[in-house]
Scaffold this motif. Structure first.
Motif, mmCIF file in Angstrom:
data_model
loop_
_atom_site.group_PDB
_atom_site.id
_atom_site.type_symbol
_atom_site.label_atom_id
_atom_site.label_comp_id
_atom_site.label_asym_id
_atom_site.label_seq_id
_atom_site.Cartn_x
_atom_site.Cartn_y
_atom_site.Cartn_z
ATOM 1 N N TYR A 117 -2.917 28.522 15.449
ATOM 2 C CA TYR A 117 -1.697 28.949 14.819
ATOM 3 C C TYR A 117 -0.505 28.480 15.282
ATOM 4 O O TYR A 117 -0.336 28.537 16.338
ATOM 5 C CB TYR A 117 -1.829 30.631 14.803
ATOM 6 C CG TYR A 117 -1.010 31.266 14.111
ATOM 7 C CD1 TYR A 117 -1.380 31.398 12.680
ATOM 8 C CD2 TYR A 117 -0.126 31.914 14.745
ATOM 9 C CE1 TYR A 117 -0.257 32.317 11.969
ATOM 10 C CE2 TYR A 117 1.069 32.466 13.900
ATOM 11 C CZ TYR A 117 1.050 32.666 12.694
ATOM 12 O OH TYR A 117 1.890 33.498 11.974
ATOM 13 N N GLU A 118 0.447 28.073 14.144
ATOM 14 C CA GLU A 118 1.684 27.694 14.475
ATOM 15 C C GLU A 118 2.682 28.420 13.429
ATOM 16 O O GLU A 118 2.257 28.446 12.433
ATOM 17 C CB GLU A 118 1.855 26.026 14.300
ATOM 18 C CG GLU A 118 0.966 25.515 15.173
ATOM 19 C CD GLU A 118 1.203 25.096 16.550
ATOM 20 O OE1 GLU A 118 2.165 25.812 16.899
ATOM 21 O OE2 GLU A 118 0.083 24.955 17.325
ATOM 22 N N HIS A 119 3.825 28.940 13.932
ATOM 23 C CA HIS A 119 4.650 29.587 13.034
ATOM 24 C C HIS A 119 6.260 29.310 13.628
ATOM 25 O O HIS A 119 6.526 29.152 14.584
ATOM 26 C CB HIS A 119 4.342 31.166 13.319
ATOM 27 C CG HIS A 119 5.144 31.907 12.411
ATOM 28 N ND1 HIS A 119 5.576 33.382 12.884
ATOM 29 C CD2 HIS A 119 5.761 31.702 11.305
ATOM 30 C CE1 HIS A 119 6.411 33.710 11.982
ATOM 31 N NE2 HIS A 119 6.482 32.764 11.140
ATOM 32 N N LEU A 120 6.941 29.075 12.392
ATOM 33 C CA LEU A 120 8.365 28.975 12.633
ATOM 34 C C LEU A 120 9.170 29.876 11.780
ATOM 35 O O LEU A 120 8.812 29.983 10.463
ATOM 36 C CB LEU A 120 8.699 27.491 12.419
ATOM 37 C CG LEU A 120 10.244 27.100 12.672
ATOM 38 C CD1 LEU A 120 10.754 27.259 14.049
ATOM 39 C CD2 LEU A 120 10.439 25.682 11.999
ATOM 40 N N GLY A 180 24.033 34.231 9.079
ATOM 41 C CA GLY A 180 24.592 35.524 8.249
ATOM 42 C C GLY A 180 24.425 35.327 7.016
ATOM 43 O O GLY A 180 25.248 36.187 6.214
ATOM 44 N N SER A 181 23.569 34.358 6.309
ATOM 45 C CA SER A 181 23.241 34.185 4.905
ATOM 46 C C SER A 181 22.384 35.289 4.363
ATOM 47 O O SER A 181 22.268 35.429 3.142
ATOM 48 C CB SER A 181 22.911 32.854 4.854
ATOM 49 O OG SER A 181 21.848 32.698 5.165
ATOM 50 N N PHE A 182 21.727 35.990 5.029
ATOM 51 C CA PHE A 182 20.670 36.658 4.869
ATOM 52 C C PHE A 182 19.500 36.182 4.400
ATOM 53 O O PHE A 182 18.393 36.619 3.794
ATOM 54 C CB PHE A 182 21.076 38.007 3.769
ATOM 55 C CG PHE A 182 22.095 38.837 4.266
ATOM 56 C CD1 PHE A 182 21.613 39.851 5.072
ATOM 57 C CD2 PHE A 182 23.246 38.833 4.070
ATOM 58 C CE1 PHE A 182 22.784 41.021 5.594
ATOM 59 C CE2 PHE A 182 24.460 39.627 4.523
ATOM 60 C CZ PHE A 182 24.013 40.643 5.431
ATOM 61 N N ILE A 183 19.458 34.801 4.524
ATOM 62 C CA ILE A 183 18.248 33.822 4.036
ATOM 63 C C ILE A 183 17.444 33.755 5.309
ATOM 64 O O ILE A 183 17.863 33.283 6.250
ATOM 65 C CB ILE A 183 18.582 32.547 3.603
ATOM 66 C CG1 ILE A 183 19.713 32.684 2.274
ATOM 67 C CG2 ILE A 183 17.680 31.587 3.319
ATOM 68 C CD1 ILE A 183 20.413 31.516 1.646
ATOM 69 N N THR A 184 16.008 34.006 5.115
ATOM 70 C CA THR A 184 14.956 33.653 6.233
ATOM 71 C C THR A 184 14.255 32.650 5.656
ATOM 72 O O THR A 184 13.541 32.831 4.544
ATOM 73 C CB THR A 184 14.320 35.091 6.686
ATOM 74 O OG1 THR A 184 15.388 36.136 6.885
ATOM 75 C CG2 THR A 184 13.299 34.944 7.528
ATOM 76 N N LEU A 185 14.155 31.711 6.650
ATOM 77 C CA LEU A 185 13.092 30.417 6.442
ATOM 78 C C LEU A 185 11.707 31.105 7.430
ATOM 79 O O LEU A 185 11.898 31.370 8.411
ATOM 80 C CB LEU A 185 13.476 29.443 7.061
ATOM 81 C CG LEU A 185 12.762 28.190 6.702
ATOM 82 C CD1 LEU A 185 12.342 27.597 5.552
ATOM 83 C CD2 LEU A 185 13.314 26.768 7.755
ATOM 84 N N ASP A 186 10.637 30.784 6.657
ATOM 85 C CA ASP A 186 9.311 30.984 7.177
ATOM 86 C C ASP A 186 8.508 29.937 6.856
ATOM 87 O O ASP A 186 8.025 29.868 5.618
ATOM 88 C CB ASP A 186 8.858 32.413 6.654
ATOM 89 C CG ASP A 186 7.919 32.922 7.737
ATOM 90 O OD1 ASP A 186 6.504 32.416 7.948
ATOM 91 O OD2 ASP A 186 8.115 34.070 8.283
ATOM 92 N N THR A 187 7.550 29.450 7.871
ATOM 93 C CA THR A 187 6.494 28.508 7.743
ATOM 94 C C THR A 187 5.376 28.694 8.591
ATOM 95 O O THR A 187 5.504 29.119 9.736
ATOM 96 C CB THR A 187 7.099 26.962 7.801
ATOM 97 O OG1 THR A 187 5.910 26.024 7.642
ATOM 98 C CG2 THR A 187 7.530 26.611 8.949
#
Length: 604
Positions: free
Chosen positions: A227-230, A237-244
């Motif tokens: 299992y790999e998670h980033l 501070g953009s309130f943007i969250t990246l998830d992969t």
């Protein structure tokens, strides 16, 4: 003397001793005690800090009381111009964020500190809602504290305002943050399966979350599960969250990538996101569960949404509420389906478009010992109501969609706990007839914190009702632990289209700690009905009774270590009389009353 003064003179105290390079921690502590004791005679805040930090580790002065006093001081400088913003970071191994005066940590703490990257000041500043040259606004100060505390790599945050010496019309703002120790281990042992993982929640000090986990149960092709998670939260501070994610384990084989910006504060005008997920069928799963229709298929699902929020400022209850318009589109494709499933429209290529209108209001208050073990928790209260509509299309039929949601949460005064209630109803319609209709009702109650000697006790009650009817394809819900059902029960063999679950948990927070690790003992009682008919109470309920203990250090990013034993008076299908689990549990969170995308699957 103003509160901010506490954090400046100590540097002077420290600088006076620069000729003595080998200060011991005891000498430092004596000078700190002397300074705070002198100032405590003239300042309520210094008096409280003196009692909290120096007089006794078991002082009755609560952290919330000190925070309230500091907040009151900050209010004096409303509408003053911010001259400067300074960042002060506290070691993860300090007793609390109030320990800003540099008391030495243990040798072990120092060595561990040397192994980590401190959060970059630019990352902290980018998460503030105010800037240099603006007027002091209490709302922005509170929002900034809450935003910082919401980050996975920050344990606590505190903002203090002090008038500038050169010009009292100006102020300096000090932002104090306490990093969480970023490195952690995940461990889970259940039956013949063990999982072990390593992760960092703050790689290189930039707030990047990276995780690697192995699973001893081999995959379908005979390999060790991986299992790999980033994840990158609130990017600059953009309130943007990246998830992969990449997941190839015994019971899951999937990949996903997504990004999302939520309406985290009412002032955000635009939000949205996307998620693309691909799943690969695992052939042995259906055999082991006996469930042909478990969501275990080759499929690709794409989900995109966007929203525009309008802030309402009014001189009444609805001040700082929001009217929000949202849109969403989804694409789903299923591959290599067996003939018995190909006939259902759900498993054909589907295109859906949804829209909604939401009205919401929310605020927060600070508390402790709810889902965490001593850190400041921001408890939301307010309401959210929304109406949704949509259209679904595939090569067999076209359907319309409508839904409604309402939820609210509030504190029960005086100091009688916290109540949350929510209701959802949604349905598709084909030629005027309802299909895939859903109803979900929830209620949660959290008691006030009670004293049991030197320990603290809190109780949690919850009830939920989920009903799925007019199903256009075989679609089931479950009452196992992973589906908010019976704790300790993991099988998917108990299934149905309707369920009722009642739960009670009592948590005793111990006052003792070792190396920052705190322990809580818990007991629980779960009762659940599962049925394919409306007459629940014609069926006997299933029960889960048990308890255990949890170990957690709020200053580390470790998940809570939990040891749990469950007893089943009525043994469920594919279950045993007793079940034990050693797991690494994530911390629960509150519903935030923020507008969400129009379509969310509530059938769980």
């Amino acid at each position: 003397m103003a509160a901010f003064g506490l954090f400046l003179p100590y540097h002077k105290i420290k600088s006076q001793n620069t000729s003595t390079k080998k200060d011991t921690s005891a000498q430092k502590e004596i000078s700190i005690q002397k300074y705070l004791k002198q100032q405590s005679n003239n300042s309520f805040i210094h008096k409280k800090l003196y009692e909290w930090l120096v007089v006794s580790k078991d002082s009755n002065i609560s952290k919330n009381e000190i925070f309230a006093a500091l907040e009151k001081e900050n209010e004096k400088y409303t509408n003053k111009i911010i001259r400067s913003i300074k960042i002060k970071q506290i070691s993860p191994f300090a007793k609390s964020i109030l320990d800003t005066i540099g008391i030495s940590t243990s040798k072990v703490g120092k060595h561990l500190d040397d192994l980590r990257f401190e959060t970059k000041p630019s990352i902290i500043k980018s998460n503030l809602t105010f800037k240099r040259g603006e007027f002091v606004n209490m709302r922005k100060l509170k929002d900034s504290e809450r935003i910082l505390r919401s980050l996975n790599f920050i344990t606590d945050a505190l903002i203090i305002v002090e008038p500038a010496i050169i010009d009292t019309s100006l102020v300096n703002v000090l932002v104090i943050t306490q990093d969480s120790y970023p490195y952690g281990v995940r461990l889970s042992i259940s039956g013949n399966n063990a999982q072990f993982g390593l992760y960092s929640k703050n790689a290189l000090g930039y707030g990047l979350e990276v995780e690697h986990k192995i699973n001893t149960q081999k995959t379908e092709d005979g390999r060790i599960g991986l299992y790999e998670h980033l994840r990158w939260e609130n990017i600059y501070g953009s309130f943007i969250t990246l998830d992969t994610e990449f997941n190839n384990t015994y019971n899951s084989n999937s990949q996903s990538i997504g990004a999302q910006k939520d309406f985290f504060i009412p002032e955000i005008k635009y939000a949205g996101g996307f998620k693309i997920s691909k799943n690969f069928k695992i052939n042995h799963l259906n055999k082991s569960t006996g469930n042909e229709y478990l969501n275990n298929h080759d499929h690709l699902i794409q989900d995109y949404w966007i929203g525009r929020s309008y802030l309402i400022n009014a001189e009444n209850f609805f001040n700082r509420s929001n009217l929000t318009i949202l849109g969403q589109t989804m694409f789903s494709d299923y591959y290599n389906m067996v003939d018995t499933l190909m006939e259902f429209p759900h498993y054909k290529p589907n295109f859906s478009i949804f829209g909604s209108v939401a009205f919401s209001k929310r605020d927060f208050y600070k508390n402790q010992l709810i889902y965490n073990y001593g850190r400041t928790e921001d408890v939301p209260y307010g309401f959210l109501g929304s109406l949704s509509f949509g259209y679904n299309q595939n090569d067999q039929k076209n359907r319309y969609y409508s839904a409604a949601h309402f939820s609210f949460g509030k504190t029960l005064i005086p100091n009688k706990g916290y109540l949350y209630i929510s209701s959802d109803i949604q349905s598709f319609f084909h030629k005027g007839q309802p299909e895939d209709s859903r109803i979900k009702l929830q209620a949660k109650f959290i008691s006030s914190l009670n004293r049991i000697g030197v320990h603290r006790l809190r109780s949690f009650l919850s009830a939920s009702y989920v009903n799925g009817y007019h199903n256009s394809y075989p679609n089931y819900i479950y009452i196992n632990q992973s589906n908010n059902g019976l704790r300790g029960y993991s099988s998917h063999l108990l299934k149905g289209t309707q369920k009722i679950v009642f739960s009670n948990e009592n948590i005793l927070f111990s006052s003792k700690e070792l190396l920052g690790f705190k322990m809580a003992f818990f007991s629980f009682f779960d009762m659940a009905w599962i049925s394919n008919r409306s007459k629940y109470f014609n069926n006997k309920p299933f029960y889960s009774i048990g308890g255990g203990f949890r170990i957690r250090n709020d200053h580390l990013v470790f998940n809570t270590i939990q040891v749990q034993l469950a007893y089943f008076p009525r043994i469920p299908t594919d279950g045993k009389e007793f079940a034990h689990r050693l797991t690494s549990e994530q911390t629960n969170s509150f519903n935030q009353f923020a507008p969400q995308k129009p379509y969310v699957d509530i059938y769980k």
